[in-house]
Write a protein that holds these residues in place. Structure first.
Motif, short mmCIF file in Angstrom:
data_model
loop_
_atom_site.label_atom_id
_atom_site.label_comp_id
_atom_site.label_asym_id
_atom_site.label_seq_id
_atom_site.Cartn_x
_atom_site.Cartn_y
_atom_site.Cartn_z
N LEU A 35 0.84 -1.19 0.00
CA LEU A 35 0.00 0.00 0.00
C LEU A 35 0.88 1.24 0.00
CD1 LEU A 35 -2.86 1.25 0.23
CD2 LEU A 35 -2.55 1.14 2.72
N LEU A 36 0.65 2.14 -0.97
CA LEU A 36 1.40 3.39 -1.05
C LEU A 36 0.60 4.60 -0.60
CD1 LEU A 36 3.17 3.09 -4.52
CD2 LEU A 36 4.08 2.54 -2.27
N ALA A 37 -0.70 4.58 -0.88
CA ALA A 37 -1.51 5.76 -0.58
C ALA A 37 -2.98 5.38 -0.53
CB ALA A 37 -1.29 6.83 -1.63
N GLU A 38 -3.73 6.17 0.21
CA GLU A 38 -5.18 6.10 0.22
C GLU A 38 -5.70 7.52 0.14
OE1 GLU A 38 -7.08 2.52 2.46
OE2 GLU A 38 -5.68 3.52 3.83
N ALA A 39 -6.80 7.69 -0.55
CA ALA A 39 -7.40 9.01 -0.71
C ALA A 39 -8.89 8.86 -0.89
CB ALA A 39 -6.78 9.73 -1.91
N VAL A 40 -9.60 9.97 -0.76
CA VAL A 40 -11.04 10.03 -0.98
C VAL A 40 -11.29 11.13 -2.00
CG1 VAL A 40 -13.27 10.51 0.11
CG2 VAL A 40 -11.53 9.21 1.35
N THR A 41 -12.17 10.86 -2.94
CA THR A 41 -12.43 11.85 -3.99
C THR A 41 -13.14 13.08 -3.42
OG1 THR A 41 -14.48 10.71 -4.60
CG2 THR A 41 -12.48 10.18 -5.87
N ASN A 42 -12.81 14.22 -4.01
CA ASN A 42 -13.38 15.49 -3.58
C ASN A 42 -14.61 15.83 -4.42
OD1 ASN A 42 -12.37 16.46 -6.04
ND2 ASN A 42 -10.53 17.32 -5.11
N ALA A 43 -15.07 17.06 -4.34
CA ALA A 43 -16.29 17.49 -5.04
C ALA A 43 -16.17 17.40 -6.55
CB ALA A 43 -16.65 18.91 -4.62
#
Length: 115
Positions: A35-43
């Motif tokens: 695992l390198l990164a996790e993110a959540v999409t914005n508007a």
């Protein structure tokens, strides 16, 4: 310029960006997935910054995992048709911008190398 990776998720059923969809980025080395990164999409259906910034870019095999089930299941009971959507791809050009968009609906998806 050094390479980097961005992504974008559009909800084609609703005709809008997919807001609040969780994405994980992994690097694959043989059978090992890190695992390198996790993110959540914005508007706008994008991550706030490149999911793989230039200073972490290395040629190799990567996998984006889109947590579509949680996003698509908002306000419904029971499991939906789609859950996790893994997209495995290679990055080879250390000077390139790679963009992997996801076009998403409750019953299907498509992707391509964007710009």
């Amino acid at each position: 310029m050094t390479g980097y990776l961005t992504t974008h998720v559009l909800d084609t059923a609703r005709g809008c960006p997919a807001v609040g969809l969780r994405i994980a980025l992994y690097r694959l080395t043989g059978e090992t997935r890190s695992l390198l990164a996790e993110a959540v999409t914005n508007a706008d259906g994008r991550t706030d910054a490149p999911i793989l910034p230039a200073d972490r870019f290395r040629p190799g095999v990567y996998e984006l995992v889109f947590h579509a089930g949680a996003y698509l299941g908002q306000g419904t009971a029971g499991p939906g048709f789609l859950d996790l959507i893994p997209i495995r791809f290679g990055l080879s050009d250390a000077g390139a911008h790679y963009h992997v968009p996801l076009l998403l609906s409750p019953f299907g998806y498509s992707t391509y190398r964007g710009s």
